[in-house]
Scaffold this active site. Sequence first.
Site, short mmCIF file in Angstrom:
data_model
loop_
_atom_site.label_atom_id
_atom_site.label_comp_id
_atom_site.label_asym_id
_atom_site.label_seq_id
_atom_site.Cartn_x
_atom_site.Cartn_y
_atom_site.Cartn_z
N TRP A 195 -1.07 13.45 -6.57
CA TRP A 195 -2.16 12.72 -5.90
C TRP A 195 -2.64 13.46 -4.67
O TRP A 195 -3.85 13.57 -4.44
CB TRP A 195 -1.74 11.28 -5.61
CG TRP A 195 -1.50 10.57 -6.91
CD1 TRP A 195 -0.29 10.23 -7.45
CD2 TRP A 195 -2.48 10.20 -7.88
NE1 TRP A 195 -0.47 9.66 -8.69
CE2 TRP A 195 -1.80 9.62 -8.98
CE3 TRP A 195 -3.87 10.28 -7.93
CZ2 TRP A 195 -2.47 9.14 -10.12
CZ3 TRP A 195 -4.54 9.81 -9.06
CH2 TRP A 195 -3.84 9.24 -10.13
N ASP A 230 -3.28 8.17 2.20
CA ASP A 230 -3.34 7.50 0.89
C ASP A 230 -1.99 6.81 0.72
O ASP A 230 -0.96 7.45 0.53
CB ASP A 230 -3.57 8.55 -0.20
CG ASP A 230 -3.44 7.95 -1.61
OD1 ASP A 230 -3.25 6.72 -1.74
OD2 ASP A 230 -3.53 8.73 -2.58
N LYS A 259 -1.21 -1.68 -7.26
CA LYS A 259 0.24 -1.50 -7.22
C LYS A 259 0.87 -2.59 -6.36
O LYS A 259 1.46 -3.51 -6.88
CB LYS A 259 0.55 -0.09 -6.72
CG LYS A 259 0.00 0.97 -7.70
CD LYS A 259 -0.07 2.36 -7.11
CE LYS A 259 -0.94 3.29 -7.92
NZ LYS A 259 -0.42 3.66 -9.23
#
Lengths: 358, 358
Positions: A102, A171, A195
């Site tokens: 990511w 993030d 999530k």
Amino acid sequence: MSRIYNFAAGPAVLPLEVLQEAQKNLVDYKGCGMSVMEMSHRGKDYDAIHQEAIATFKELCGLNDDWAVCFIQGGASLQFAMIPLNFLGKDQVADYVKSGTWGGKAVKEAQKIGTVNIAADCQKDIPTRQPDADEFKWTPGAVYSHICTNETISGAEIKEIPETGSPLIGDMSSDILSCPRDYTKFTMFYAGAQKNLGPSGMAVVAIRKEFAEKGNASLPTMLQYRTFVDENSLYNTPPTWGIYIFGETMKWVKKMGKENLFKLNAEKAKKIYDVIDSTEFYRGTAKKEFRSNMNVTWRLPTEELEAQFVAEAKKLGMGSLKGHRSVGGIRASIYNAFPMEGVDALVAFMKDFEKKNG
Amino acid sequence: MSRIYNFAAGPAVLPLEVLQEAQKNLVDYKGCGMSVMEMSHRGKDYDAIHQEAIATFKELCGLNDDWAVCFIQGGASLQFAMIPLNFLGKDQVADYVKSGTWGGKAVKEAQKIGTVNIAADCQKDIPTRQPDADEFKWTPGAVYSHICTNETISGAEIKEIPETGSPLIGDMSSDILSCPRDYTKFTMFYAGAQKNLGPSGMAVVAIRKEFAEKGNASLPTMLQYRTFVDENSLYNTPPTWGIYIFGETMKWVKKMGKENLFKLNAEKAKKIYDVIDSTEFYRGTAKKEFRSNMNVTWRLPTEELEAQFVAEAKKLGMGSLKGHRSVGGIRASIYNAFPMEGVDALVAFMKDFEKKNG
């Protein structure tokens, strides 16, 4: 009704209480004669949901009125582009940490737009990890620095938020509100909702208003943070159902007590890591000091045994234990809403599976 | 449970059957042990939902395999930017019709990016309308032409799709699948989902694959149509719950019979327009030949009477009849899922209100 233990990495398990409440109100929300999905986003019924969701999240993260909380469709993946589009101008540099898949994707999108300095790179390291504190090379005068606090795929988490010398953007898609953090160290942080926060379909973006104002004003309206800040995420129709479930989930976190949840999260992860460490049969994927409490990743001696492990677990009601297709292995995602009993069931199964196949 | 008659313009009323089915399955979708909101978007349970939603929509619109159907977060408002970003290059021209608020917003975003020719302009006309067939001035060699088939705020709809001489793109947010249309006249058409298709949180975009391939390949990944076409809207986590409700709504349209729904839509609108035309007390906002069957708009003699009308209707269980804040007046949005009984209730109330206040 029989609920499985859902170890999916996202979309992921939601609090049962939240689902039951949503179910009860699905056709007629609290007697107002319509579903939340059917409400005008300009009406007072929806407005109360919207405002409460923001207020609860701000309270949980300890954010004052210098901050705005925005609901931006497109997930973290669109944030990877919006951040440099807004803040990385010509002749400027932004610092990025390549901590895994990511962090690497964020770099790739930023490089399309401007000059990127890689402040640390451990994307290819096995066992996976985040950079050590003395490894970062921050650029003096960088317009911002970007980290991914928890790499969902590899299961490596930053334990100490670094001092970067420039506005820090995080993030936090897979570990937001899962452990104690000082969110005010950031200038902006964001998370794909699917999530720890709610259903898929948006990123929740917390941003200092002053920083949002610095964004490139010639961008399309929908790509400017100031649009979302100035209009309280109501410039156009927001993803109302997702915001509703997000708000209910935040109320659940508050009710459970966030400190209590943080403690439970650490206990849940420790139980699985303890089994991994008790044997050579299981090998943890992440370096110990960076082990994620949200995504526990490990390998078995062979890929065949891994496939067998996943299949047998599934038959016992434990779903989505297969590691991400890009790395293989096993991954148990155990977010806030994942119950302790599910961890206990997994731990018992791991011991049993080793006994039979070790 | 008592459901109101919800005249909201979007988010708007959904089919009761769809809501009841979603409610039944909210905590445990068809015995798979989790909510649709909790399913991995890479798993087989969700995949079946995703594929069926696309297939049903393609069937309803009569699209063959030259077409892709994409789920793109950000609503129609992000499409206003994505279209010119992808297709309007330097030294090129795109044709736009300024038919009202939404056509005008599309123009504004396109003008940030490239050269726009206004093929027709009736944005400021009262009574509101769409352009007449002989009014359009299309540019030879334009890279595309853009129309908004139904202006939700003013209630004016294009009845005949024009021949533009360049690839035609239609914003059909508020009249998609509401009346007979030959969708293959378009190269691309899109709709914010929250009116005739499902909940808010995405645009449903139908695009010829060949056209998508022509898009600017240096854009951020999430802003390129080819990303959504090539990855079947699964490059990143899609808005799974919204796609699920969209798919259920499309199945409902199929079950009802689209031709049957189109006929009902015309009947519903006619009942209201007939009351408007029977008196001087009510004045229709749109020119008769462009009257929308989805958003019926009209005025009363004074703003005070309009406010009283909205308030009294609300007490009778008819919600969201207030016109858009930018234009005032009354608006009854009566999408596919809006029941005939609600129209009958409104019509009776209109007659009664005039009798008492006319």
